[in-house]
Design an enzyme around this catalytic site. Sequence first.
Site, PDB file in Angstrom:
ATOM      1  N   ASP B 149      44.950  26.908  48.658  1.00  0.00           N
ATOM      2  CA  ASP B 149      44.745  27.583  47.378  1.00  0.00           C
ATOM      3  C   ASP B 149      43.572  26.918  46.661  1.00  0.00           C
ATOM      4  O   ASP B 149      43.719  25.832  46.100  1.00  0.00           O
ATOM      5  CB  ASP B 149      46.002  27.493  46.502  1.00  0.00           C
ATOM      6  N   LYS B 212      44.355  35.093  43.752  1.00  0.00           N
ATOM      7  CA  LYS B 212      45.476  34.522  43.002  1.00  0.00           C
ATOM      8  C   LYS B 212      45.102  34.427  41.542  1.00  0.00           C
ATOM      9  O   LYS B 212      43.974  34.076  41.212  1.00  0.00           O
ATOM     10  CB  LYS B 212      45.804  33.153  43.610  1.00  0.00           C
ATOM     11  N   LYS B 248      48.402  37.037  44.761  1.00  0.00           N
ATOM     12  CA  LYS B 248      49.425  36.077  44.332  1.00  0.00           C
ATOM     13  C   LYS B 248      49.388  35.948  42.816  1.00  0.00           C
ATOM     14  O   LYS B 248      48.363  35.625  42.234  1.00  0.00           O
ATOM     15  CB  LYS B 248      49.191  34.708  44.986  1.00  0.00           C
TER      16      LYS B 248
END
Lengths: 478, 312
Positions: B149, B212, B248
């Site tokens: 991430d 995300k 996400k």
Amino acid sequence: MGKFEYAPAPESRAVVSLRESYGLFIGGEFTPGVDGRAFKTISPATEEVLAEVTEAGPADVDRAVTAARKAYEHTWALMPGTERAKYLFRIARIVQERARELAVLESLDNGKPIRESRDVDIPLVAAHFFYYAGWADKLEHAGFGPAPRPLGVAGQVIPWNFPLLMLAWKIAPALACGNTVVLKPAETTPLTALAFAEICQQADLPPGVVNIVTGAGETGRALVTHPGIDKVAFTGSTEVGKEIARACATSRKKVTLELGGKAANIVFEDAPVDQAVEGIVNGIFFNQGHVCCAGSRLLVQESAYDEVLASLRRRLGTLRLGDPLDKNTDVGAINSAAQLAKIRELSQVGEEEGAQRWSPPCELPVKGFWFPPTVFTGVSQAHRIAREEIFGPVLSVLTFRTPAEAVEKANNTPYGLSAGIWTEKGSLILWMAARLRAGVVWANTFNKFDPTSPFGGYKESGYGREGGRHGLEAYLDV
Amino acid sequence: MSALADVPTWSDASLRGFLHGLPGVDRVGAEARAAMLASRSIKTTAKQWALDAAISMIDLTTLEGQDTPGKVRALCAKAKRPDPADPTAPMVAAVCVYPDLAQVAATELTGSGVHVASVATAFPSGRASLDVKLADVKYAVAAGADEVDMVIDRGAFLSGRYQQVFDEIIAVKQASDGAHLKVILETGELVTLDNVRRASWLAMLAGADFIKTSTGKVTPAATLPVTLVMLEAVRDFREAHGRQVGVKAAGGIRTAKDALRYLVLVNETVGEDWLDPRWFRLGASSLLNDLLMQRTKLATGRYSGPDYFTLD
């Protein structure tokens, strides 16, 4: 079966207690009709009979007008604005307290999704009463002179598409200005008006200030032609509106009419596409298209046509049609068999005239009155589906190339109630709004209502304004 | 749109031209749509499915300065078997930790099917040299993270240095050596929904596997309107390029009710292709216990107190 199918989530009917039959609300009491005639009101989603309702004849209308006159002369017009305001505030609060019951009743009788009656209709009803309650003691500041006088008794005839909301639009300003009213709800949707009569009792409103007479066209005719009426307010079809205008032409009655529409929803190539698609859907499929200001003509700039239409079709595939009481329903039932027949007929004409008809795959319930969300492409200005008000979930799609052409096409209609503009360019919004002949012009939104905002039409969409400070004028002797 | 996007080499000017040519987002309309979808009523069988789906989409996260190997091991145990009293509760999608604890997580999760996600690139601010960021990524992957991430350089994005953001994502993608790359936009710092759409496209063009919302360290973190815009972006990107990118939503999602709203948003915006842990994730920590409580309530008709669910 998809992965994530929403289970039924019906709102309970238990909050509503229906009587078997309803009388007329005259002089603060429910009374039987003089000649004993009655009709049934049904749920358009299931054709179940909900209740029997009295059909008011000329003698009943006369009683109601007399009661209204008496209340006007002896009570209401003499009462200080601060006192009238108290009653209106009280009504608004009771509407809020009984909101769930009223929403369920509205969806039952009208067929509209509970999500709309719960989140739009009923909150706006309360907001309207709150708003005009605020005006009742401030009329000398409304711009109509130092002490504007009420007109007297108002005869009000309302449609079936937003039954209780149209009642609020009519009754709240009338009462705030000091008038008394006789109101006739539509024959297919009388129940929330009768519930409102109970609310008037609950609020201790002086008898005769609000009178509700139920019935169909004949009752309406008796009301608007009654010589004891000072003011006629009508919302409904242009055809009936013209008839009323003719009937009142030789009288001293003041008239306001809010009639049909064939609004253009204009999407430019630089529009925020996802929100524009939501606006198109909300413009024509909100309340099954039973909206006088519905965006029934979509005008798309040619360069954005493919993108907008593809997005629109994809979005329509997610609309949920069915049980109006299910909290997840987006599109409910058509209000009556007669309206369904009219929508079917005009859609048939659309096909015969050569437009391409499309609906998303969608299963219609067997009982009740239903019509799928429908889009016509390849529509030209000459087609009947581009000119006549369908008053159903049917969208006609046309294209344009330049802003000037959009204005020309948008204005090329006998109506002029509303219009929508979708563009990221602020200067274009202002340029368009100055040229569109429509009472309401929405920019990057559609079908947004607020009690503070005046609403009304140009041309055959009627005259007079409802809502806002402007809405007071219709009920004052100015 | 698609023709330009296929141009293989970009410059600041061409990226700017492309990103600013995307359709605008009307904030009022996007918020209204998200609010309407949040009013969906999810009951009985639909709720049952959705609660389990939400559990299986969680990246169970601990990103605190006070994290220890012990804490991460406890989290991993919970990830593999969220409800010790009920083996039918599904596993979560991944455990998300800082790079220095990725090895602990990897050891605990070997063979379990739960992924090891590590934040990297000088998370959460991203304020470090590219060399440091890439070293961070390589370290995490070497320690056993199969999902990375990363954060974008919001400063570069906001000052219009799109090329720099783009190149950094490509460099991180290369450094992550096949690990699944989630690109954190930190939408709370991008502020406008137009920026969210542009940053989404920029990340996808540069090769993101997932986009995300947030680090969870900035307020606001994930919101429904932001997630709506990102979902529209992955939908449009797949249409234009044929490649599906995941989304996400991370930060601030604490209750089962919140989680269900996100699933409705996915369902009615991009459809069921994305209703899968491979394509939609919820980054959260306390959310899991509320989902488990609701799950037990649905199965037994009774609420158990929080003492009956394990702390992580």
